[in-house]
Design a protein around this motif. Structure first.
Motif, PDB file in Angstrom:
ATOM      1  N   UNK A   1       0.794  -1.045  -0.160  1.00 53.48           N
ATOM      2  CA  UNK A   1      -0.113   0.093  -0.062  1.00 53.48           C
ATOM      3  C   UNK A   1       0.734   1.340   0.081  1.00 53.48           C
ATOM      4  N   UNK A   2       0.111   2.125  -0.305  1.00 46.97           N
ATOM      5  CA  UNK A   2       0.905   3.577  -0.299  1.00 46.97           C
ATOM      6  C   UNK A   2       0.116   4.765   0.988  1.00 46.97           C
ATOM      7  N   UNK A   3       0.835   5.459   1.730  1.00 47.43           N
ATOM      8  CA  UNK A   3       0.607   6.641   2.272  1.00 47.43           C
ATOM      9  C   UNK A   3       0.783   7.619   1.085  1.00 47.43           C
ATOM     10  N   UNK A   4       0.714   9.055   1.407  1.00 48.22           N
ATOM     11  CA  UNK A   4       1.060   9.912   0.402  1.00 48.22           C
ATOM     12  C   UNK A   4       1.493  11.112   1.078  1.00 48.22           C
ATOM     13  N   UNK A   5       2.241  11.690   0.447  1.00 46.74           N
ATOM     14  CA  UNK A   5       2.616  13.367   0.750  1.00 46.74           C
ATOM     15  C   UNK A   5       2.331  14.391  -0.511  1.00 46.74           C
ATOM     16  N   UNK A   6       1.421  15.127   0.027  1.00 46.95           N
ATOM     17  CA  UNK A   6       0.878  15.880  -1.241  1.00 46.95           C
ATOM     18  C   UNK A   6       1.666  17.377  -0.831  1.00 46.95           C
TER      19      UNK A   6
ATOM     20  N   UNK B   1       2.551  23.906   0.897  1.00 45.41           N
ATOM     21  CA  UNK B   1       2.027  23.058   2.140  1.00 45.41           C
ATOM     22  C   UNK B   1       2.255  21.492   1.774  1.00 45.41           C
ATOM     23  N   UNK B   2       2.939  20.946   2.910  1.00 48.60           N
ATOM     24  CA  UNK B   2       3.182  19.310   2.691  1.00 48.60           C
ATOM     25  C   UNK B   2       2.258  18.842   3.718  1.00 48.60           C
TER      26      UNK B   2
ATOM     27  N   UNK C   1       9.348  18.637   7.275  1.00 51.59           N
ATOM     28  CA  UNK C   1       8.624  19.768   6.851  1.00 51.59           C
ATOM     29  C   UNK C   1       7.201  19.594   6.424  1.00 51.59           C
ATOM     30  N   UNK C   2       6.244  18.645   7.426  1.00 53.42           N
ATOM     31  CA  UNK C   2       4.977  18.353   7.301  1.00 53.42           C
ATOM     32  C   UNK C   2       4.249  19.501   7.784  1.00 53.42           C
ATOM     33  N   UNK C   3       3.434  19.978   7.188  1.00 51.74           N
ATOM     34  CA  UNK C   3       2.351  20.944   7.692  1.00 51.74           C
ATOM     35  C   UNK C   3       0.976  20.386   8.176  1.00 51.74           C
TER      36      UNK C   3
ATOM     37  N   UNK D   1       4.502  11.258  15.884  1.00 54.86           N
ATOM     38  CA  UNK D   1       4.295  12.463  15.564  1.00 54.86           C
ATOM     39  C   UNK D   1       5.307  13.313  16.396  1.00 54.86           C
ATOM     40  N   UNK D   2       5.710  13.013  17.474  1.00 53.35           N
ATOM     41  CA  UNK D   2       6.720  13.839  18.180  1.00 53.35           C
ATOM     42  C   UNK D   2       8.114  13.713  17.336  1.00 53.35           C
ATOM     43  N   UNK D   3       8.298  12.823  16.712  1.00 59.20           N
ATOM     44  CA  UNK D   3       9.511  12.723  15.846  1.00 59.20           C
ATOM     45  C   UNK D   3       9.419  13.708  14.660  1.00 59.20           C
ATOM     46  N   UNK D   4       8.417  13.551  13.898  1.00 64.90           N
ATOM     47  CA  UNK D   4       8.305  14.111  12.628  1.00 64.90           C
ATOM     48  C   UNK D   4       7.893  15.643  12.725  1.00 64.90           C
ATOM     49  N   UNK D   5       7.129  15.794  13.776  1.00 64.81           N
ATOM     50  CA  UNK D   5       6.646  17.367  14.322  1.00 64.81           C
ATOM     51  C   UNK D   5       5.914  18.025  13.101  1.00 64.81           C
ATOM     52  N   UNK D   6       4.681  17.338  12.702  1.00 66.51           N
ATOM     53  CA  UNK D   6       3.851  18.268  11.816  1.00 66.51           C
ATOM     54  C   UNK D   6       3.480  19.629  12.686  1.00 66.51           C
ATOM     55  N   UNK D   7       2.988  20.332  11.888  1.00 63.22           N
ATOM     56  CA  UNK D   7       2.455  21.828  12.584  1.00 63.22           C
ATOM     57  C   UNK D   7       1.206  21.421  13.088  1.00 63.22           C
TER      58      UNK D   7
END
Length: 260
Positions: free
Chosen positions: A164-169, A174-175, A193-195, A216-222
């Protein structure tokens, strides 16, 4: 004469004020009926449909993510210009829904395991197959296919790596990360740099809220949106997820949308 001039000035001031207000109303992003002031280039409308199904609207595009629920679920939505499907399971791939939608001039993006299950009446449309780590450009939107898979021994049977795929758009700089069905894999923890992030958390199929919060605490999205959190024992404790995230980093905003 002075009275006439004063009246004209009042009319001009009132008209100007009204135009400013109209402009302000145009510069908004709507997130599940909540309106937040944004500049034009950040306009994004996020509509939660159910569980893993959502609609993302930009000024020019309407993106359906894992459309399920039949035509009725999308009766109030614009026709899709882009469809993203993450996996083969029924809460992500609904052939009934795809067959009911108008797919003319729509691009459908999915992993090979999904494409192989599509009937001829769907594959006649524009289908793009992406494997993990592939990139695709769609009308100025960059789409990255991100791995999604299980880590826990007891859950390996649900989602194997590479299927399967997750996606980053990337939309107007904005990511936006859509996890699909996954655990707290290194590929998630290493995102940059995930918004906005949509992160799953349901057992036994994906991961517990503690693992989701840790990632989430690792990749720190806004901003992070818990989604896909209905498991065999009911709904996961998203309030606890928010507590864990904000105890670790108060700058990460946790937003609840109506999925169920």
């Amino acid at each position: 004469m002075k009275s006439l001039i004063n009246i004209l000035l009042l009319v001009i001031m009132t008209t100007t004020w009204s135009c400013k207000n109209e402009t302000k109303n145009d510069n908004t992003a709507v997130i599940n009926t909540e309106t937040i002031d944004k500049p034009d280039e950040s306009l994004l409308n996020i509509i939660s449909i159910s569980h893993a199904t959502m609609v993302l609207e930009t000024e020019n595009e309407t993106i359906y993510v894992d459309p399920t629920g039949g035509l009725e679920a999308f009766k109030d939505q614009k026709k899709p210009t882009l469809i993203l499907i993450t996996d083969i399971h029924g809460d992500h791939l609904s052939l009934e829904t795809l067959e009911a939608l108008d797919l003319t001039n729509t691009t459908l993006i999915a992993p090979l395991a999904v494409v192989e299950k599509l009937p001829v009446n769907i594959t006649q449309y524009n289908i793009v197959t992406l494997k993990n780590d592939d990139n695709f450009e769609f009308n100025g939107i960059n789409i990255e296919a991100i791995p999604m898979y299980n880590l826990r021994e007891e859950a390996l049977k649900y989602h194997s790596k590479g299927r399967g795929n997750g996606y980053v758009l990337t939309i107007n700089d904005e990511r936006i990360y859509i996890s699909g069905d996954t655990e707290d894999i290194p590929e998630m923890r290493n995102l940059k740099n995930i918004d906005k992030a949509f992160v799953c958390m349901n057992l036994p199929y994906t991961m517990p809220v503690e693992s989701a919060a840790s990632a989430v605490l690792d990749f720190k999205p806004k901003t992070v949106f818990p989604y896909h959190y209905r498991g065999t024992e009911g709904l996961s404790d998203i309030e606890n997820f928010k507590k864990l995230v904000n105890e670790g980093d108060k700058n990460i905003e946790v937003v609840f949308l109506e999925w169920y």
